[in-house]
Design a protein around this motif. Structure first.
Motif, PDB file in Angstrom:
ATOM      1  N   ARG A 184       6.417  12.920   1.959  1.00 15.42           N
ATOM      2  CA  ARG A 184       6.815  14.179   1.320  1.00 15.42           C
ATOM      3  C   ARG A 184       8.100  13.990   0.524  1.00 15.42           C
ATOM      4  O   ARG A 184       8.256  14.522  -0.569  1.00 15.42           O
ATOM      5  CB  ARG A 184       6.989  15.273   2.377  1.00 15.42           C
ATOM      6  CG  ARG A 184       5.673  15.840   2.884  1.00 15.42           C
ATOM      7  CD  ARG A 184       5.887  16.823   4.024  1.00 15.42           C
ATOM      8  NE  ARG A 184       4.609  17.349   4.496  1.00 15.42           N
ATOM      9  CZ  ARG A 184       4.321  17.588   5.764  1.00 15.42           C
ATOM     10  NH1 ARG A 184       5.233  17.343   6.716  1.00 15.42           N
ATOM     11  NH2 ARG A 184       3.140  18.063   6.103  1.00 15.42           N
ATOM     12  N   HIS A 185       9.031  13.232   1.108  1.00 17.55           N
ATOM     13  CA  HIS A 185      10.279  12.950   0.405  1.00 17.55           C
ATOM     14  C   HIS A 185      10.023  12.098  -0.845  1.00 17.55           C
ATOM     15  O   HIS A 185      10.603  12.348  -1.903  1.00 17.55           O
ATOM     16  CB  HIS A 185      11.251  12.230   1.333  1.00 17.55           C
ATOM     17  CG  HIS A 185      12.512  11.781   0.653  1.00 17.55           C
ATOM     18  ND1 HIS A 185      13.622  12.594   0.529  1.00 17.55           N
ATOM     19  CD2 HIS A 185      12.836  10.605   0.032  1.00 17.55           C
ATOM     20  CE1 HIS A 185      14.569  11.956  -0.134  1.00 17.55           C
ATOM     21  NE2 HIS A 185      14.122  10.740  -0.438  1.00 17.55           N
ATOM     22  N   LEU A 205       0.038  15.022  -2.990  1.00 21.31           N
ATOM     23  CA  LEU A 205       0.336  13.604  -3.219  1.00 21.31           C
ATOM     24  C   LEU A 205       0.821  12.946  -1.922  1.00 21.31           C
ATOM     25  O   LEU A 205       0.443  11.813  -1.614  1.00 21.31           O
ATOM     26  CB  LEU A 205       1.392  13.452  -4.311  1.00 21.31           C
ATOM     27  CG  LEU A 205       0.984  13.863  -5.722  1.00 21.31           C
ATOM     28  CD1 LEU A 205       2.157  13.689  -6.686  1.00 21.31           C
ATOM     29  CD2 LEU A 205      -0.215  13.045  -6.198  1.00 21.31           C
ATOM     30  N   ALA A 206       1.646  13.675  -1.189  1.00 22.34           N
ATOM     31  CA  ALA A 206       2.147  13.130   0.072  1.00 22.34           C
ATOM     32  C   ALA A 206       0.993  12.870   1.035  1.00 22.34           C
ATOM     33  O   ALA A 206       0.954  11.838   1.708  1.00 22.34           O
ATOM     34  CB  ALA A 206       3.148  14.100   0.693  1.00 22.34           C
ATOM     35  N   ARG A 207       0.043  13.772   1.077  1.00 19.20           N
ATOM     36  CA  ARG A 207      -1.097  13.605   1.982  1.00 19.20           C
ATOM     37  C   ARG A 207      -2.003  12.464   1.522  1.00 19.20           C
ATOM     38  O   ARG A 207      -2.545  11.724   2.347  1.00 19.20           O
ATOM     39  CB  ARG A 207      -1.873  14.918   2.112  1.00 19.20           C
ATOM     40  CG  ARG A 207      -1.081  15.978   2.881  1.00 19.20           C
ATOM     41  CD  ARG A 207      -1.918  17.177   3.266  1.00 19.20           C
ATOM     42  NE  ARG A 207      -1.136  18.095   4.087  1.00 19.20           N
ATOM     43  CZ  ARG A 207      -0.955  17.982   5.390  1.00 19.20           C
ATOM     44  NH1 ARG A 207      -1.523  16.965   6.046  1.00 19.20           N
ATOM     45  NH2 ARG A 207      -0.229  18.861   6.059  1.00 19.20           N
ATOM     46  N   ARG A 208      -2.179  12.306   0.219  1.00 15.38           N
ATOM     47  CA  ARG A 208      -2.953  11.169  -0.301  1.00 15.38           C
ATOM     48  C   ARG A 208      -2.289   9.857   0.089  1.00 15.38           C
ATOM     49  O   ARG A 208      -2.946   8.909   0.531  1.00 15.38           O
ATOM     50  CB  ARG A 208      -3.059  11.256  -1.819  1.00 15.38           C
ATOM     51  CG  ARG A 208      -4.224  12.050  -2.360  1.00 15.38           C
ATOM     52  CD  ARG A 208      -4.264  11.962  -3.870  1.00 15.38           C
ATOM     53  NE  ARG A 208      -4.392  10.576  -4.340  1.00 15.38           N
ATOM     54  CZ  ARG A 208      -4.084  10.175  -5.565  1.00 15.38           C
ATOM     55  NH1 ARG A 208      -3.584  11.036  -6.456  1.00 15.38           N
ATOM     56  NH2 ARG A 208      -4.252   8.914  -5.921  1.00 15.38           N
ATOM     57  N   ALA A 209      -0.961   9.800  -0.108  1.00 11.55           N
ATOM     58  CA  ALA A 209      -0.223   8.582   0.228  1.00 11.55           C
ATOM     59  C   ALA A 209      -0.292   8.298   1.719  1.00 11.55           C
ATOM     60  O   ALA A 209      -0.495   7.146   2.140  1.00 11.55           O
ATOM     61  CB  ALA A 209       1.233   8.719  -0.218  1.00 11.55           C
ATOM     62  N   GLY A 222      10.834   4.920  11.830  1.00 13.69           N
ATOM     63  CA  GLY A 222      10.908   5.770  13.007  1.00 13.69           C
ATOM     64  C   GLY A 222      10.638   7.223  12.703  1.00 13.69           C
ATOM     65  O   GLY A 222      10.259   7.993  13.586  1.00 13.69           O
ATOM     66  N   GLU A 223      10.828   7.628  11.450  1.00 15.70           N
ATOM     67  CA  GLU A 223      10.554   9.016  11.064  1.00 15.70           C
ATOM     68  C   GLU A 223       9.051   9.217  10.926  1.00 15.70           C
ATOM     69  O   GLU A 223       8.304   8.277  10.652  1.00 15.70           O
ATOM     70  CB  GLU A 223      11.247   9.350   9.736  1.00 15.70           C
ATOM     71  CG  GLU A 223      11.121  10.802   9.325  1.00 15.70           C
ATOM     72  CD  GLU A 223      11.859  11.126   8.032  1.00 15.70           C
ATOM     73  OE1 GLU A 223      11.761  12.278   7.580  1.00 15.70           O
ATOM     74  OE2 GLU A 223      12.509  10.219   7.478  1.00 15.70           O
ATOM     75  N   SER A 224       8.602  10.453  11.106  1.00 12.95           N
ATOM     76  CA  SER A 224       7.205  10.793  10.870  1.00 12.95           C
ATOM     77  C   SER A 224       6.807  10.349   9.471  1.00 12.95           C
ATOM     78  O   SER A 224       7.489  10.651   8.494  1.00 12.95           O
ATOM     79  CB  SER A 224       7.016  12.306  11.007  1.00 12.95           C
ATOM     80  OG  SER A 224       5.754  12.694  10.547  1.00 12.95           O
ATOM     81  N   LYS A 225       5.693   9.603   9.366  1.00 10.59           N
ATOM     82  CA  LYS A 225       5.325   9.027   8.080  1.00 10.59           C
ATOM     83  C   LYS A 225       4.984  10.082   7.034  1.00 10.59           C
ATOM     84  O   LYS A 225       5.289   9.920   5.862  1.00 10.59           O
ATOM     85  CB  LYS A 225       4.153   8.046   8.258  1.00 10.59           C
ATOM     86  CG  LYS A 225       4.543   6.796   9.043  1.00 10.59           C
ATOM     87  CD  LYS A 225       5.644   6.025   8.328  1.00 10.59           C
ATOM     88  CE  LYS A 225       6.146   4.836   9.120  1.00 10.59           C
ATOM     89  NZ  LYS A 225       7.038   5.205  10.229  1.00 10.59           N
TER      90      LYS A 225
END
Length: 250
Positions: free
Chosen positions: A63-64, A71-75, A55-58
């Motif tokens: 980022r967490h 890396l977060a954007r790649r994922a 439910g949280e923004s992916k």
């Protein structure tokens, strides 16, 4: 006063759409692309976090998990690509009675908005796959409404854009996760309702602020149209051990 609700903000995956665990499958693809070994303790720990934050923004989830923004954007990009391919493969369906409930709510004069924690490209892919483009007047993703859940931004964006309600007390927020409930509570919505067709159970939904827990979104029109004081719906029963008459005799 549930009958006074003019705007209904509905979550998608788990609430109006059954995706059969595609989030976890798409996460596995994204994690492997970033070097997380399948079956490892690291993979299991990250997957547990994904499950807990449904439910949280992916992008917030990634980022967490990965810390560094690049890396977060790649994922996130890998996740959205994998999820979109699974959607294109016919791996999702509407929750039973969801479309009918949306149409009934709108026929009764209420405005319905669909929201998601996915990116716009994925939300559009889901709508296309179900033939739901044009079903409601507005759909929102985190990029449209500021921050994603558990923040109230998408609910408030729906309120501002549609102008369907005179105040936030005339808004209902419905979803399957604690993050949906928190966003509704923080927006000041008059009705915050959880459904049991997705990620979180009744106890977690109530702990996050759900005033009603329904078996599915198909029960929503009856909740909103029911007379005040008519008693709980079957899915609205108190949790085991809860006082069915809180405050009585005090």
């Amino acid at each position: 006063m549930t009958e006074d609700i003019r705007l209904v903000v509905l979550d998608m995956a788990g609430t109006t759409v059954a995706d059969g665990g595609l989030v976890e499958q798409a996460f596995a693809v994204a994690a492997e692309e970033l070097g997380v070994e399948p079956g490892s303790a690291d993979h299991a720990e990250k997957l547990d976090h994904v499950r807990a934050t449904m439910g949280e923004s992916k992008i917030s989830v990634f980022r967490h998990l990965f810390g560094e923004e690049s890396l977060a954007r790649r994922a996130n990009a890998a996740f959205e690509k994998a999820y979109g391919e699974l959607v294109d493969g016919g791996r999702l369906a509407p929750i039973a009675g969801a479309r009918e409930a949306i149409e009934e709510l709108q026929a009764g004069g209420r405005t319905v908005v669909l929201t998601t924690g996915f990116a716009r490209v994925t939300q559009d892919a889901i709508l296309d796959a179900l033939g739901w483009q044009g079903l409601v007047p507005l759909t929102l993703c985190p990029a449209d409404g500021g921050r994603g859940r558990p923040y109230p931004d998408m609910v408030l964006e729906a309120f501002l854009r549609t102008r369907a309600a005179e105040g936030v007390q005339q808004v209902a927020v419905v979803g399957d996760t604690s993050y949906d409930m928190l966003s509704g509570v923080r927006a000041g919505a008059g009705v915050v309702a959880g459904v049991l067709t997705g990620a979180h159970g009744a106890e977690a939904l109530r702990a996050a602020g759900a005033g009603h827990v329904l078996g599915s979104v198909a029960e929503l029109p009856a909740l909103l149209d029911g007379p005040t004081g008519a008693g709980p719906l079957p899915g609205d029963a108190p949790l085991p051990g809860a006082d069915p008459h809180p405050g009585a005799g005090r």
